[in-house]
Design an enzyme around this catalytic site. Structure first.
Site, PDB file in Angstrom:
ATOM      1  CG  HIS A   1      -2.057   0.934   1.113  1.00 18.48           C
ATOM      2  ND1 HIS A   1      -1.968   2.258   1.430  1.00 18.48           N
ATOM      3  CD2 HIS A   1      -3.315   0.720   0.663  1.00 18.48           C
ATOM      4  CE1 HIS A   1      -3.133   2.823   1.191  1.00 18.48           C
ATOM      5  NE2 HIS A   1      -3.966   1.926   0.719  1.00 18.48           N
TER       6      HIS A   1
ATOM      7  CG  ASP B   1      -8.424  -4.632  -2.462  1.00 16.68           C
ATOM      8  OD1 ASP B   1      -9.607  -4.499  -2.136  1.00 16.68           O
ATOM      9  OD2 ASP B   1      -7.760  -3.750  -3.015  1.00 16.68           O
TER      10      ASP B   1
HETATM   11  N1  CMC Z   1       4.099  -7.263  -4.709  1.00 19.45           N
HETATM   12  C1  CMC Z   1       5.430  -7.262  -4.878  1.00 19.45           C
HETATM   13  N2  CMC Z   1       6.214  -6.178  -4.781  1.00 19.45           N
HETATM   14  C2  CMC Z   1       5.609  -5.029  -4.512  1.00 19.45           C
HETATM   15  C3  CMC Z   1       4.202  -4.938  -4.308  1.00 19.45           C
HETATM   16  C4  CMC Z   1       3.454  -6.114  -4.414  1.00 19.45           C
HETATM   17  N3  CMC Z   1       2.130  -6.104  -4.247  1.00 19.45           N
HETATM   18  N4  CMC Z   1       3.861  -3.658  -4.040  1.00 19.45           N
HETATM   19  C5  CMC Z   1       4.999  -2.943  -4.079  1.00 19.45           C
HETATM   20  N5  CMC Z   1       6.054  -3.783  -4.351  1.00 19.45           N
HETATM   21  C6  CMC Z   1       7.468  -3.420  -4.423  1.00 19.45           C
HETATM   22  C7  CMC Z   1       7.813  -2.787  -5.771  1.00 19.45           C
HETATM   23  O1  CMC Z   1       8.226  -3.742  -6.722  1.00 19.45           O
HETATM   24  C8  CMC Z   1       8.934  -1.854  -5.368  1.00 19.45           C
HETATM   25  O2  CMC Z   1      10.099  -2.637  -5.197  1.00 19.45           O
HETATM   26  P1  CMC Z   1      11.575  -2.043  -5.523  1.00 19.45           P
HETATM   27  O3  CMC Z   1      11.765  -0.855  -4.641  1.00 19.45           O
HETATM   28  O4  CMC Z   1      12.486  -3.196  -5.206  1.00 19.45           O
HETATM   29  O5  CMC Z   1      11.542  -1.675  -6.986  1.00 19.45           O
HETATM   30  C9  CMC Z   1       8.515  -1.363  -3.985  1.00 19.45           C
HETATM   31  O6  CMC Z   1       7.702  -2.415  -3.445  1.00 19.45           O
HETATM   32  C10 CMC Z   1       7.731  -0.056  -3.992  1.00 19.45           C
HETATM   33  O7  CMC Z   1       6.702  -0.186  -4.966  1.00 19.45           O
HETATM   34  P2  CMC Z   1       5.893   1.045  -5.554  1.00 19.45           P
HETATM   35  O8  CMC Z   1       5.130   0.588  -6.747  1.00 19.45           O
HETATM   36  O9  CMC Z   1       6.819   2.215  -5.698  1.00 19.45           O
HETATM   37  O10 CMC Z   1       4.919   1.352  -4.341  1.00 19.45           O
HETATM   38  P3  CMC Z   1       3.600   2.211  -4.403  1.00 19.45           P
HETATM   39  O11 CMC Z   1       3.432   2.814  -3.083  1.00 19.45           O
HETATM   40  O12 CMC Z   1       3.599   3.124  -5.589  1.00 19.45           O
HETATM   41  O13 CMC Z   1       2.496   1.077  -4.689  1.00 19.45           O
HETATM   42  C11 CMC Z   1       0.547  -0.213  -4.643  1.00 19.45           C
HETATM   43  C12 CMC Z   1       1.361   0.871  -3.931  1.00 19.45           C
HETATM   44  C13 CMC Z   1      -0.736  -0.484  -3.850  1.00 19.45           C
HETATM   45  C14 CMC Z   1       0.163   0.277  -6.065  1.00 19.45           C
HETATM   46  C15 CMC Z   1       1.397  -1.503  -4.764  1.00 19.45           C
HETATM   47  O14 CMC Z   1       1.759  -1.962  -3.473  1.00 19.45           O
HETATM   48  C16 CMC Z   1       0.696  -2.605  -5.545  1.00 19.45           C
HETATM   49  O15 CMC Z   1       0.760  -2.618  -6.781  1.00 19.45           O
HETATM   50  N6  CMC Z   1       0.021  -3.573  -4.827  1.00 19.45           N
HETATM   51  C17 CMC Z   1      -0.744  -4.596  -5.486  1.00 19.45           C
HETATM   52  C18 CMC Z   1      -2.105  -4.034  -5.877  1.00 19.45           C
HETATM   53  C19 CMC Z   1      -3.011  -3.874  -4.683  1.00 19.45           C
HETATM   54  O16 CMC Z   1      -3.163  -4.775  -3.862  1.00 19.45           O
HETATM   55  N7  CMC Z   1      -3.669  -2.702  -4.619  1.00 19.45           N
HETATM   56  C20 CMC Z   1      -4.685  -2.426  -3.591  1.00 19.45           C
HETATM   57  C21 CMC Z   1      -4.301  -1.322  -2.673  1.00 19.45           C
HETATM   58  S1  CMC Z   1      -5.394  -1.252  -1.234  1.00 19.45           S
HETATM   59  C22 CMC Z   1      -6.958  -0.860  -1.872  1.00 19.45           C
HETATM   60  C23 CMC Z   1      -6.981   0.471  -2.547  1.00 19.45           C
HETATM   61  O17 CMC Z   1      -6.594   1.476  -1.932  1.00 19.45           O
HETATM   62  O18 CMC Z   1      -7.438   0.542  -3.680  1.00 19.45           O
END
Ligand code: CMC
Length: 433
Positions: free
Chosen positions: A309, A367
């Site tokens: 998240h 989720d």
């Molecule tokens: N699985 C594996 N690695 C992950 C994940 C994940 N679900 N989420 C983040 N990472 C890693 C990413 O690869 C990156 O690694 P590195 O620094 O080594 O390159 C690091 O963590 C930071 O990732 P980011 O994309 O910069 O983080 P963010 O804050 O922009 O992303 C997120 C937040 C929710 C988009 C992401 O965690 C994600 O894609 N999660 C899966 C989708 C999900 O479950 N979304 C629902 C969120 S809760 C309900 C809502 O609010 O809608």
């Protein structure tokens, strides 16, 4: 809304030997903010923050998240307490008005919501224009946007009474629209709302009853549905809420703004993740396939859906309640041996003990368990994001209303750092090489 931030010192910024004083403001809790509103006028520079990771876009009194501690408060009340002791309509009142209602305030609010659940008869014909295999979120975006074509008498955003009526209409009609989107894709007749039923009960009946049979509401499932709505009701300035605020900042009508929020919610990084999380659990299929799948995540072939998240760097407090609700629903339905639950529990255990997930601060989000629960209740995965949209509608409206009533509100208009071609002269086609 009265602006409530307090001054808390100044920050000094040095650019090319010149120094600028920027006010620091504090809210009631959470990090202070540096007020850069006059920065461009005084220093001729913009700030750069794609993804808004360090930017507060507004002042708000609705929802507070402490992502490091895993805290979520609606108007100051912890989500765990509301999920256990309150009900969705009371939470709606709280989010919209700032305080829990008295008994008579609640009765009046419930009366208004219950008596706005029907849709204009012509509206039903609208659904027939969609293909029968349309994704229900596609239907939601179109149908909710179309509300502004049916309820002209509540689109004047300057009129407080009209704002209130549009809020009641959307909270009341969203379950009816969502249930119709479901029934339409299932090829079943629409079921009309029934005013004797509570909000969640009514929704379940509109989704699962058929005219040929008596439908008995299961109180455990109705309570679970209500709790799922509470957990999803608001979440501060997330992507869809920011979309609603940005759309509304131009003066667009509230129905159109909420349709914009639904479109944004649909994406797999946001509300679409519950559908993706269940698909992922199905793809893994069995506990012994988890290590291989986790390795694929670490190799960055795909992400673990329902994990991670932007704000929570600790267990999402909604996920804890959701996990408990999943157990309650599966026990009630005699599905506690559900293989997907086993995969989810084991996957969570493995991920929480794995160095990759620990170092990246990746924990289950809301989720992760909602898909298993909704699936057990009988919803197909395409409906999951629709249910999220239904529940989040109140949060979007509360945030939209707060923005309209904020004296410092302006049209949202971010700037950019331009890296394209600088000015050049047009060349006619016969002279281009
Ligand atoms: N699985 C594996 N690695 C992950 C994940 C994940 N679900 N989420 C983040 N990472 C890693 C990413 O690869 C990156 O690694 P590195 O620094 O080594 O390159 C690091 O963590 C930071 O990732 P980011 O994309 O910069 O983080 P963010 O804050 O922009 O992303 C997120 C937040 C929710 C988009 C992401 O965690 C994600 O894609 N999660 C899966 C989708 C999900 O479950 N979304 C629902 C969120 S809760 C309900 C809502 O609010 O809608």
């Amino acid at each position: 809304m009265e602006n409530k931030t307090q001054p808390n010192g100044t920050a000094r910024l040095e650019i090319a030997g010149k120094s600028y004083e920027l006010p620091i403001l504090k809210g009631s809790t959470g990090p202070d903010v540096i007020d850069i509103r006059k920065l461009y006028a005084e220093a001729g520079v913009f700030t750069y923050d794609p993804g808004f990771t360090s930017t507060a876009s507004c002042e708000s009194t609705i929802t507070y998240i402490d992502g490091d501690k895993g805290v979520l408060l609606y108007r100051g009340y912890p989500i765990e307490q509301l999920a256990e002791k309150s009900n969705f309509l009371e939470v709606c009142y709280l989010l919209l008005n700032g305080e829990l209602p008295t008994a008579s305030e609640f009765a009046e609010f419930e009366y208004h919501i219950t008596h706005h659940t029907m849709l204009h008869a012509q509206f039903d014909r609208f659904f027939a224009g969609f293909r029968s295999d349309a994704h229900p979120m596609a239907i939601m975006v179109g149908a909710v946007g179309a509300l502004s074509a049916f309820y002209h008498d509540s689109t004047n955003i300057q009129d407080l009474k009209q704002r209130e009526i549009s809020a009641h209409r959307m909270i009341a009609k969203m379950p009816t629209i969502a249930a119709r989107a479901f029934k339409y894709s299932a090829g079943q007749p629409f079921v009309y709302p029934h005013n004797s039923l509570g909000y969640a009960e009514n929704f379940l009946r509109m989704c699962f009853s058929v005219p040929a049979e008596e439908y008995k509401i299961n109180p455990v499932l109705a309570r679970a549905m209500d709790r799922i709505f509470i957990l999803h009701a608001d979440h501060e300035q997330n992507a869809s809420t920011s979309t609603v605020r940005l759309s509304g900042s131009s003066g667009a009508n509230p129905f159109a703004c909420i349709a914009a929020g639904i479109a944004c919610l649909w994406g797999p990084s946001h509300g679409g993740a519950n559908e993706e999380a269940l698909n992922m659990l199905r793809e893994i299929g069995a506990v012994d396939r988890i290590p291989e799948y986790v390795q694929g995540v670490k190799d960055k072939k795909y992400r673990l859906m329902g994990f991670g998240h932007r704000v929570y760097k600790n267990y999402d407090p909604r996920a804890k309640v959701m996990q408990q609700t999943a157990h309650e629903v599966l026990d009630e339905l005699g599905k506690h041996d559900e293989p997907l639950l086993k995969v989810a529990l084991e996957l969570e255990k493995i991920a929480l003990n794995d160095e990759y997930f620990i170092s990246h601060k990746l924990y289950p989000n809301v989720d992760f368990y909602s898909g298993i629960t909704l699936n057990a209740m009988g919803f197909p995965s395409e409906m999951f994001t629709v249910l999220f949209a239904l529940a989040r509608t109140v949060g979007w409206i509360a945030q939209w209303k707060e923005m309209i009533e904020d004296p410092s509100q302006k049209i949202g208009r971010p700037r950019q750092v331009y890296t394209g071609a600088t000015e050049r002269q047009y060349v006619s086609v016969d002279q281009r090489g």
